[in-house]
Scaffold this motif. Structure first.
Motif, PDB file in Angstrom:
ATOM      1  N   LEU B 302     -61.625  43.740  -6.185  1.00  0.00           N
ATOM      2  CA  LEU B 302     -60.943  44.155  -4.951  1.00  0.00           C
ATOM      3  C   LEU B 302     -61.017  45.666  -4.720  1.00  0.00           C
ATOM      4  O   LEU B 302     -60.989  46.123  -3.579  1.00  0.00           O
ATOM      5  CB  LEU B 302     -59.481  43.708  -5.047  1.00  0.00           C
ATOM      6  N   VAL B 303     -61.118  46.448  -5.792  1.00  0.00           N
ATOM      7  CA  VAL B 303     -61.089  47.920  -5.632  1.00  0.00           C
ATOM      8  C   VAL B 303     -62.484  48.556  -5.642  1.00  0.00           C
ATOM      9  O   VAL B 303     -62.594  49.777  -5.578  1.00  0.00           O
ATOM     10  CB  VAL B 303     -60.223  48.584  -6.733  1.00  0.00           C
ATOM     11  N   LYS B 305     -66.204  49.780  -4.402  1.00  0.00           N
ATOM     12  CA  LYS B 305     -66.836  50.213  -3.152  1.00  0.00           C
ATOM     13  C   LYS B 305     -68.338  49.936  -3.176  1.00  0.00           C
ATOM     14  O   LYS B 305     -68.988  49.943  -2.144  1.00  0.00           O
ATOM     15  CB  LYS B 305     -66.602  51.710  -2.944  1.00  0.00           C
ATOM     16  N   LEU B 380     -70.268  50.683   0.191  1.00  0.00           N
ATOM     17  CA  LEU B 380     -69.744  50.014   1.388  1.00  0.00           C
ATOM     18  C   LEU B 380     -69.173  51.007   2.393  1.00  0.00           C
ATOM     19  O   LEU B 380     -69.171  50.753   3.594  1.00  0.00           O
ATOM     20  CB  LEU B 380     -68.659  49.006   0.991  1.00  0.00           C
ATOM     21  N   ASN B 381     -68.696  52.151   1.901  1.00  0.00           N
ATOM     22  CA  ASN B 381     -68.132  53.160   2.807  1.00  0.00           C
ATOM     23  C   ASN B 381     -69.169  53.697   3.791  1.00  0.00           C
ATOM     24  O   ASN B 381     -68.826  54.201   4.851  1.00  0.00           O
ATOM     25  CB  ASN B 381     -67.565  54.343   2.007  1.00  0.00           C
ATOM     26  N   MET B 383     -71.676  51.899   5.069  1.00  0.00           N
ATOM     27  CA  MET B 383     -72.276  50.840   5.897  1.00  0.00           C
ATOM     28  C   MET B 383     -71.388  50.535   7.089  1.00  0.00           C
ATOM     29  O   MET B 383     -70.232  50.947   7.157  1.00  0.00           O
ATOM     30  CB  MET B 383     -72.443  49.564   5.059  1.00  0.00           C
ATOM     31  N   LEU B 440     -57.478  36.012  -3.442  1.00  0.00           N
ATOM     32  CA  LEU B 440     -57.938  37.395  -3.628  1.00  0.00           C
ATOM     33  C   LEU B 440     -59.459  37.498  -3.458  1.00  0.00           C
ATOM     34  O   LEU B 440     -59.979  38.520  -2.992  1.00  0.00           O
ATOM     35  CB  LEU B 440     -57.511  37.913  -5.008  1.00  0.00           C
ATOM     36  N   ALA B 443     -60.051  37.679   0.105  1.00  0.00           N
ATOM     37  CA  ALA B 443     -59.640  38.993   0.594  1.00  0.00           C
ATOM     38  C   ALA B 443     -60.733  40.030   0.334  1.00  0.00           C
ATOM     39  O   ALA B 443     -61.056  40.842   1.207  1.00  0.00           O
ATOM     40  CB  ALA B 443     -58.337  39.411  -0.082  1.00  0.00           C
ATOM     41  N   SER B 444     -61.329  39.998  -0.847  1.00  0.00           N
ATOM     42  CA  SER B 444     -62.321  41.036  -1.147  1.00  0.00           C
ATOM     43  C   SER B 444     -63.620  40.806  -0.372  1.00  0.00           C
ATOM     44  O   SER B 444     -64.321  41.765  -0.043  1.00  0.00           O
ATOM     45  CB  SER B 444     -62.573  41.136  -2.642  1.00  0.00           C
ATOM     46  N   VAL B 446     -63.635  39.544   2.666  1.00  0.00           N
ATOM     47  CA  VAL B 446     -63.290  40.019   4.011  1.00  0.00           C
ATOM     48  C   VAL B 446     -63.539  41.529   4.074  1.00  0.00           C
ATOM     49  O   VAL B 446     -64.052  42.057   5.065  1.00  0.00           O
ATOM     50  CB  VAL B 446     -61.817  39.675   4.347  1.00  0.00           C
ATOM     51  N   LYS B 447     -63.207  42.204   2.988  1.00  0.00           N
ATOM     52  CA  LYS B 447     -63.435  43.653   2.913  1.00  0.00           C
ATOM     53  C   LYS B 447     -64.930  43.978   3.071  1.00  0.00           C
ATOM     54  O   LYS B 447     -65.305  44.867   3.841  1.00  0.00           O
ATOM     55  CB  LYS B 447     -62.904  44.160   1.572  1.00  0.00           C
ATOM     56  N   ALA B 450     -66.015  43.097   6.687  1.00  0.00           N
ATOM     57  CA  ALA B 450     -65.495  44.033   7.684  1.00  0.00           C
ATOM     58  C   ALA B 450     -66.208  45.380   7.597  1.00  0.00           C
ATOM     59  O   ALA B 450     -66.521  45.991   8.623  1.00  0.00           O
ATOM     60  CB  ALA B 450     -63.991  44.225   7.478  1.00  0.00           C
ATOM     61  N   SER B 451     -66.478  45.840   6.375  1.00  0.00           N
ATOM     62  CA  SER B 451     -67.031  47.188   6.249  1.00  0.00           C
ATOM     63  C   SER B 451     -68.548  47.238   6.400  1.00  0.00           C
ATOM     64  O   SER B 451     -69.075  48.225   6.917  1.00  0.00           O
ATOM     65  CB  SER B 451     -66.606  47.814   4.924  1.00  0.00           C
TER      66      SER B 451
END
Lengths: 117, 517
Positions: B302-303, B305, B380-381, B383, B440, B443-444, B446-447, B450-451
């Motif tokens: 989850l954390v 990048k 990911l930051n 993209m 979870l 959720a990850s 989706v991250k 989305a990014s």
């Protein structure tokens, strides 16, 4: 046994049938479309109407205001800071620690097996 | 011909691996050669599965007509190199051949611009040899040998992009972890050989007497294979290796990891299966490790990048489901009522999850590879808005993400459904952790979605286009498998998974010829 039954996956306390699930999905998709089709018809794509609203100001560069991956779930990670600090200490990236964890796991398993826990 | 299938499974990719370096400086010839060899091996694998499911376990003896031959001295125990292929071995072999083929197909375009491709494909085929040897052999020493082959080929592939410092570091780490695990496996084999004078697993399983030395051997084997399969707390090498290895190798490397999981199951159920007294505690250890693995893996994911590192932590997390499913079965192995009520189904969930996970995780890692291919970054930051540019990759990602999150009707749901329900019967807390992990996981992803795929377009990617056709085809094949396995889980369960579970449970049929006088 019908073909639908032959696709049913039985578990100790329930069942799962993907075809039945798909049938429900189609029904819900139709209901969703009916709701959507009754929506506001004044929507016009490719006009100023769909531009991001920022207090009446022109948005210069949407690229700069996008939410980056590092920002997503910030609150979740902040709330679990204590848990993550332990977890980060576990993941040192040092191969000697990898072997130490292996020795630790082996010791616990041997203790359970040989010690008869 | 049919009786030689187990040997051909090894011989064909081994032949391919030795020929591949000769195709140096012949353009794309090594890639085409690897695709041909992996296709032929896949065909042999399908024939092998068909034969094993129709005729039962195949025993292949190297250098003799039958396994029961004795030495001139009259020594009446199986002493030759023997392959014993039952349904679980065939299941794993099919997974390995399928994923090697997909990996070779994807690699055709993905690594086209790299140098040393003849070595790359030779190592890919050697990795396939190592996996197939591990899952087909009936001999402990050969298990060690093939474990080493897979470990060395795998570490060389992890460090393949040697112009990247991280790749070299990951390759060395993988090599050290593999070497330590393999040597400890060898030590355990030595303990067993010292006591019983034999290396054949079926024979040994009739002789194990559950003494302290046996238990030490079992404990070391368990810990070593747990480390090789990426179980918490010995999982640290996985993100390094999976992140740095070229995405075309990810499917095969995944199967290599699960070959160690197979070895863990084989040791627990077949080698030490006769002795049932302590198996319950071993089952609980496996289940608890499974729960820890799934939860720690997903929270670390989850954390992240780095898109591949995030997916690598998910690979760890999903291994937890397999350990939990089979661990529940092992925990109730002594109790026929519980085994029939939910233990067998739990094992089916765990083993079904192996092939499901191999499919969707390979797909997801390939989509990560596709993102890297077009953007040149894994961060990911950096993209955004790539869905418009890469529609096929986006579809493949959505399917893979839905499958790994256990969303119906994709394949991940079917196996997780069995694991949730059966682990609940052993301990409700296990099921709670399994479901929270799925949430979870979603959720990850989706991250990532989305990014990387959504959001406004990023200027520097204005010119990017969809990845080449061979990469798209490989991803779409896997996406189709995710949907097919999800829509028709019973077909896979009945034809492949339950026979594999029964092969682990029916120890007497594994020992049919092993118990020589």
């Amino acid at each position: 046994m019908t073909w639908i039954e032959s696709l049913t996956l039985n578990s100790p306390s329930g069942f799962w049938n993907p075809i039945v699930w798909l049938a429900f999905l189609v029904v819900f998709a139709v209901i969703g479309y009916l709701i959507y089709s009754r929506g506001n018809r004044s929507y016009k794509p490719n006009t100023d109407q769909v531009k991001p609203f920022l207090s009446g100001n022109e948005v210069e560069d949407v690229e700069e205001i996008r939410v980056r991956a590092g920002d997503i779930y910030w609150g979740f990670i902040e709330a679990l800071k204590g848990y993550y600090s332990v977890l980060m200490r576990m993941h040192t990236g040092d191969v000697r620690d990898y072997i130490l964890w292996y020795l630790g796991l082996g010791a616990v398993i041997l203790f359970v097996l040989v010690g008869g826990v | 011909m049919i009786e030689h299938l187990p040997a051909l499974m090894i011989a064909v990719p081994l032949f391919g691996a030795f020929i591949a370096p000769l195709l140096k400086k012949k353009g794309s010839a090594p890639a085409v050669w690897a695709i041909i060899i992996t296709t032929v091996t896949l065909g042999i694998g399908l024939l092998l599965v068909k034969e094993v499911l129709a005729q039962g376990m195949m025993v292949y003896v190297f250098g003799a007509d039958r396994p029961t031959l004795v030495l001139p001295s009259g020594y009446r125990v199986p002493v030759r190199i023997i392959f014993e292929v039952d349904a679980i071995g065939a299941f794993m072999a099919l997974s390995a051949t399928l994923m090697s083929f997909i990996g070779a197909l994807y690699s055709y375009s993905h690594v086209r611009n790299e140098t040393g491709l003849e070595k790359y494909y030779a190592l890919l085929l050697l990795l396939e040899v190592g996996i197939l040897g591990m899952v087909l052999t009936g001999d402990l020493f050969n298990l060690f040998v093939f474990l080493e082959i897979a470990g060395i080929a795998g570490s060389a592939l992890v460090g393949f992009r040697n112009y990247r410092g991280e790749a070299s570091e990951a390759g060395i780490k993988y090599l050290i972890v593999s070497a330590v695990a393999s040597l400890m496996v060898l030590f355990s084999i030595g303990l067993l050989y010292g006591q019983y004078g034999n290396l054949n697993m079926a024979y040994l399983s009739t002789q194990i007497s559950f003494n302290t030395v046996d238990m030490i051997a079992l404990g070391i084997l368990f810990a070593s294979f747990a480390m090789k399969c990426g179980s918490v707390p010995t999982h640290h090498w996985v993100p390094d290796a999976y992140t740095e290895v070229p995405s075309g190798i990810n499917p095969t490397l995944l199967v290599a990891t699960y070959a160690s999981l197979y070895a863990l199951f084989r040791v627990s159920f077949s080698l030490f299966g006769k002795v049932t007294m302590n198996m319950s505690s071993l089952g609980w250890i496996m289940s608890i490790l499974g729960v820890l693995t799934m939860f720690i893996g997903v929270t670390m994911a989850l954390v992240q990048k780095d898109v591949k590192r995030l997916m690598s932590y998910h690979a760890i997390s999903q291994t937890g489901y397999m350990l939990l499913g089979v661990g529940v079965g092992l925990a109730v192995l002594n109790d026929p009522a519980k085994l029939a009520a939910f233990g067998r189904d739990a094992m089916a969930g765990g083993i079904f999850h192996i092939i499901n996970h191999i499919i969707y995780k390979s797909l997801l890692l390939m989509t990560a590879g596709a993102l890297f291919y077009v953007t040149g970054t894994r961060n990911l930051n950096e993209m955004g808005g790539l869905a418009r540019k890469m529609p096929y990759t986006t579809i493949a990602f959505i399917v893979g993400a839905a499958a790994i999150s256990g969303i119906p009707p994709f394949n991940g749901f079917a196996s997780k459904f069995l694991i949730y329900e059966t682990s609940y019967q052993l301990s409700p807390i296990f099921a709670v952790f399994a479901m929270v992990t799925s949430v979870l996981t979603l959720a990850s992803f989706v991250k990532v979605f989305a990014s990387a795929f959504l959001g406004p377009p990023v200027k520097k990617y204005e010119e990017v286009r969809e990845v080449p056709r061979s990469m798209v085809v490989a991803m779409l094949i896997l996406a189709a498998l995710c949907i097919l396995f999800g829509l028709f889980p019973n077909v896979v369960l009945d034809k492949l998974v339950y026979p594999a579970v029964d092969a682990l449970l029916k120890l007497s049929s594994y020992q049919t010829w092993g118990g020589l006088p």
